[in-house]
Design a protein around this motif. Sequence first.
Motif, PDB file in Angstrom:
ATOM      1  N   VAL A  44      53.500  25.011  16.107  1.00 28.38           N
ATOM      2  CA  VAL A  44      52.097  25.420  16.184  1.00 28.38           C
ATOM      3  C   VAL A  44      51.893  26.808  15.568  1.00 28.38           C
ATOM      4  O   VAL A  44      50.924  27.044  14.846  1.00 28.38           O
ATOM      5  N   TYR A  45      52.798  27.723  15.848  1.00 27.82           N
ATOM      6  CA  TYR A  45      52.809  29.049  15.239  1.00 27.82           C
ATOM      7  C   TYR A  45      54.093  29.188  14.419  1.00 27.82           C
ATOM      8  O   TYR A  45      55.150  28.673  14.825  1.00 27.82           O
ATOM      9  N   GLY A 103      58.945  16.259   7.026  1.00 28.37           N
ATOM     10  CA  GLY A 103      58.104  15.849   8.144  1.00 28.37           C
ATOM     11  C   GLY A 103      57.399  16.951   8.892  1.00 28.37           C
ATOM     12  O   GLY A 103      56.732  16.682   9.901  1.00 28.37           O
ATOM     13  N   MET A 104      57.491  18.205   8.426  1.00 30.20           N
ATOM     14  CA  MET A 104      56.845  19.294   9.144  1.00 30.20           C
ATOM     15  C   MET A 104      55.326  19.211   9.004  1.00 30.20           C
ATOM     16  O   MET A 104      54.799  19.036   7.908  1.00 30.20           O
ATOM     17  N   ARG A 105      54.615  19.340  10.130  1.00 30.41           N
ATOM     18  CA  ARG A 105      53.146  19.400  10.136  1.00 30.41           C
ATOM     19  C   ARG A 105      52.685  20.809   9.787  1.00 30.41           C
ATOM     20  O   ARG A 105      53.430  21.780   9.942  1.00 30.41           O
ATOM     21  N   ALA A 106      51.441  20.925   9.361  1.00 33.60           N
ATOM     22  CA  ALA A 106      50.863  22.246   9.095  1.00 33.60           C
ATOM     23  C   ALA A 106      50.757  23.028  10.398  1.00 33.60           C
ATOM     24  O   ALA A 106      50.190  22.534  11.376  1.00 33.60           O
ATOM     25  N   PRO A 107      51.279  24.255  10.459  1.00 35.61           N
ATOM     26  CA  PRO A 107      51.087  25.087  11.655  1.00 35.61           C
ATOM     27  C   PRO A 107      49.621  25.480  11.788  1.00 35.61           C
ATOM     28  O   PRO A 107      48.865  25.451  10.815  1.00 35.61           O
ATOM     29  N   VAL A 108      49.231  25.877  12.997  1.00 37.24           N
ATOM     30  CA  VAL A 108      47.868  26.371  13.205  1.00 37.24           C
ATOM     31  C   VAL A 108      47.735  27.789  12.666  1.00 37.24           C
ATOM     32  O   VAL A 108      46.731  28.143  12.046  1.00 37.24           O
ATOM     33  N   LEU A 109      48.773  28.623  12.877  1.00 38.67           N
ATOM     34  CA  LEU A 109      48.729  30.026  12.458  1.00 38.67           C
ATOM     35  C   LEU A 109      50.093  30.442  11.929  1.00 38.67           C
ATOM     36  O   LEU A 109      51.125  30.100  12.514  1.00 38.67           O
ATOM     37  N   ALA A 110      50.094  31.192  10.821  1.00 41.63           N
ATOM     38  CA  ALA A 110      51.314  31.763  10.262  1.00 41.63           C
ATOM     39  C   ALA A 110      51.197  33.280  10.286  1.00 41.63           C
ATOM     40  O   ALA A 110      50.125  33.839  10.026  1.00 41.63           O
ATOM     41  N   VAL A 111      52.306  33.956  10.600  1.00 44.73           N
ATOM     42  CA  VAL A 111      52.345  35.408  10.725  1.00 44.73           C
ATOM     43  C   VAL A 111      53.362  35.958   9.742  1.00 44.73           C
ATOM     44  O   VAL A 111      54.496  35.460   9.679  1.00 44.73           O
ATOM     45  N   GLY A 112      52.971  36.982   8.976  1.00 40.89           N
ATOM     46  CA  GLY A 112      53.911  37.575   8.036  1.00 40.89           C
ATOM     47  C   GLY A 112      53.362  38.832   7.395  1.00 40.89           C
ATOM     48  O   GLY A 112      52.194  39.193   7.558  1.00 40.89           O
ATOM     49  N   ASP A 113      54.220  39.495   6.629  1.00 39.04           N
ATOM     50  CA  ASP A 113      53.871  40.695   5.881  1.00 39.04           C
ATOM     51  C   ASP A 113      52.976  40.321   4.701  1.00 39.04           C
ATOM     52  O   ASP A 113      53.204  39.308   4.028  1.00 39.04           O
ATOM     53  N   GLY A 114      51.979  41.141   4.433  1.00 44.85           N
ATOM     54  CA  GLY A 114      51.060  40.845   3.346  1.00 44.85           C
ATOM     55  C   GLY A 114      51.699  40.830   1.975  1.00 44.85           C
ATOM     56  O   GLY A 114      51.156  40.224   1.039  1.00 44.85           O
ATOM     57  N   ALA A 115      52.860  41.478   1.803  1.00 47.76           N
ATOM     58  CA  ALA A 115      53.498  41.550   0.491  1.00 47.76           C
ATOM     59  C   ALA A 115      54.265  40.279   0.136  1.00 47.76           C
ATOM     60  O   ALA A 115      54.708  40.117  -0.996  1.00 47.76           O
ATOM     61  N   LEU A 116      54.417  39.385   1.063  1.00 47.53           N
ATOM     62  CA  LEU A 116      55.216  38.183   0.821  1.00 47.53           C
ATOM     63  C   LEU A 116      54.558  37.247  -0.190  1.00 47.53           C
ATOM     64  O   LEU A 116      53.339  37.078  -0.200  1.00 47.53           O
ATOM     65  N   GLY A 117      55.395  36.597  -1.012  1.00 44.88           N
ATOM     66  CA  GLY A 117      54.900  35.501  -1.838  1.00 44.88           C
ATOM     67  C   GLY A 117      54.564  34.284  -0.991  1.00 44.88           C
ATOM     68  O   GLY A 117      53.993  33.308  -1.484  1.00 44.88           O
ATOM     69  N   PHE A 118      54.909  34.362   0.284  1.00 43.89           N
ATOM     70  CA  PHE A 118      54.686  33.268   1.234  1.00 43.89           C
ATOM     71  C   PHE A 118      53.236  32.809   1.276  1.00 43.89           C
ATOM     72  O   PHE A 118      52.953  31.620   1.404  1.00 43.89           O
ATOM     73  N   TRP A 119      52.285  33.741   1.158  1.00 47.88           N
ATOM     74  CA  TRP A 119      50.886  33.384   1.390  1.00 47.88           C
ATOM     75  C   TRP A 119      50.342  32.448   0.314  1.00 47.88           C
ATOM     76  O   TRP A 119      49.646  31.478   0.636  1.00 47.88           O
ATOM     77  N   ASN A 120      50.634  32.722  -0.943  1.00 52.03           N
ATOM     78  CA  ASN A 120      50.185  31.808  -2.003  1.00 52.03           C
ATOM     79  C   ASN A 120      50.827  30.437  -1.832  1.00 52.03           C
ATOM     80  O   ASN A 120      50.190  29.403  -2.057  1.00 52.03           O
ATOM     81  N   ALA A 121      52.097  30.431  -1.415  1.00 55.78           N
ATOM     82  CA  ALA A 121      52.786  29.160  -1.186  1.00 55.78           C
ATOM     83  C   ALA A 121      52.170  28.413  -0.009  1.00 55.78           C
ATOM     84  O   ALA A 121      51.973  27.196  -0.056  1.00 55.78           O
ATOM     85  N   LEU A 122      51.846  29.139   1.056  1.00 54.80           N
ATOM     86  CA  LEU A 122      51.247  28.513   2.238  1.00 54.80           C
ATOM     87  C   LEU A 122      49.912  27.861   1.881  1.00 54.80           C
ATOM     88  O   LEU A 122      49.618  26.746   2.316  1.00 54.80           O
ATOM     89  N   ARG A 123      49.096  28.578   1.101  1.00 58.99           N
ATOM     90  CA  ARG A 123      47.783  28.035   0.716  1.00 58.99           C
ATOM     91  C   ARG A 123      47.921  26.772  -0.114  1.00 58.99           C
ATOM     92  O   ARG A 123      47.045  25.907  -0.093  1.00 58.99           O
ATOM     93  N   GLU A 124      49.016  26.661  -0.835  1.00 61.95           N
ATOM     94  CA  GLU A 124      49.248  25.454  -1.639  1.00 61.95           C
ATOM     95  C   GLU A 124      49.758  24.296  -0.778  1.00 61.95           C
ATOM     96  O   GLU A 124      49.267  23.167  -0.887  1.00 61.95           O
ATOM     97  N   VAL A 125      50.729  24.572   0.082  1.00 61.88           N
ATOM     98  CA  VAL A 125      51.414  23.498   0.812  1.00 61.88           C
ATOM     99  C   VAL A 125      50.703  23.151   2.119  1.00 61.88           C
ATOM    100  O   VAL A 125      50.561  21.972   2.473  1.00 61.88           O
ATOM    101  N   PHE A 126      50.258  24.167   2.855  1.00 60.91           N
ATOM    102  CA  PHE A 126      49.557  23.957   4.134  1.00 60.91           C
ATOM    103  C   PHE A 126      48.242  24.735   4.117  1.00 60.91           C
ATOM    104  O   PHE A 126      48.075  25.737   4.834  1.00 60.91           O
ATOM    105  N   PRO A 127      47.269  24.319   3.313  1.00 59.55           N
ATOM    106  CA  PRO A 127      46.037  25.104   3.146  1.00 59.55           C
ATOM    107  C   PRO A 127      45.216  25.257   4.419  1.00 59.55           C
ATOM    108  O   PRO A 127      44.398  26.174   4.525  1.00 59.55           O
ATOM    109  N   GLU A 128      45.402  24.369   5.393  1.00 55.89           N
ATOM    110  CA  GLU A 128      44.620  24.450   6.627  1.00 55.89           C
ATOM    111  C   GLU A 128      45.147  25.489   7.607  1.00 55.89           C
ATOM    112  O   GLU A 128      44.488  25.810   8.605  1.00 55.89           O
ATOM    113  N   THR A 129      46.347  26.024   7.365  1.00 58.58           N
ATOM    114  CA  THR A 129      46.953  26.993   8.278  1.00 58.58           C
ATOM    115  C   THR A 129      46.277  28.357   8.154  1.00 58.58           C
ATOM    116  O   THR A 129      46.074  28.864   7.053  1.00 58.58           O
ATOM    117  N   ARG A 130      45.921  28.953   9.290  1.00 55.13           N
ATOM    118  CA  ARG A 130      45.312  30.287   9.290  1.00 55.13           C
ATOM    119  C   ARG A 130      46.385  31.358   9.098  1.00 55.13           C
ATOM    120  O   ARG A 130      47.569  31.133   9.352  1.00 55.13           O
TER     121      ARG A 130
END
Length: 296
Positions: A44-45, A103-130
């Motif tokens: 979930v998180y 088989g991983m579902r989209a989490p409800v919320l993801a937490v991380g540092d703003g400098a991560l490349g993670f955020w662009n990837a998250l928006r692509e793979v799990f766009p519904e995650t806050r």
Amino acid sequence: MPALEQFLGTSAGLSAATITRLTVQWQDEARAFNGRDLSAADYVYVWADGVHLNVRLDEAKLCLLVVVGVRVDGRKELIALAEGYRESAGSWADLLRDCKRRGMRAPVLAVGDGALGFWNALREVFPETREQRCWFHKIGNVLAALPKSAHPGAKKALAEIWNAEDRDHARRAVAAFKLAYGAKFGKAVAKVVDDLDELLAFYDFPAEHWVHLRTTNPIESTFATVRHRTKVTKGPGSKAAGLAMAFKLIEAAQQRWRAVNAPHLVALVRAGARFERGKLVERPAAEPVTSTATAA
């Protein structure tokens, strides 16, 4: 885990053959872990971070991409661990796509540092995650844009934001921070104001969970141990061996991880319950019950 302690230099030395055998065994275990089915787990998180470790030989410094999650029952668990580049959206997208494929579902919320490349990837793979930006990293970034003489006051002012009783009070604290520092230190203030929605996202979740969702501390605290261990041993030897060692250390640490506060509320978050000022105000609507008449 006596063998691990010996491998890391905290007990009697191990033979070269034993070290080689353990390294191969742990690499196999890490590969199996990163290939496991995730369809039965519901995270979930999630917290994400890229962690640099020192390695010896001629290889570049090892960066581990780490994702830790909170299952629907409130337990924390390592989801994925892979080598990659911290700021690379491509590295993170590969990791997240692999998790989704398994088989991983989209989490409800993801937490991380703003400098991560993670955020662009998250928006692509799990766009519904806050998205929630890590306050620990953000405070460091803000202080880096201020003279040291301003640090004590700025830390206190920032704490008024992230430790506010609700979003409204936090926004008022942001206004006060902007008033106090905006004229002379506009860049420092912009680091907060420009990311404000993502910095305050945690206020939409149960108050009992806020302490967990404001930072990536579950990763930071665990990897303080990993960094210490790899420093003691002058690096784990190679990138593959370093990843395997980190996996075994996290696996051991995970046994001591505590569930989040009020774990029963995690399932409500997954179900779409609405929280205001940290309190439950609207439970998810029950599924409609339908019945069909059958002839006797």
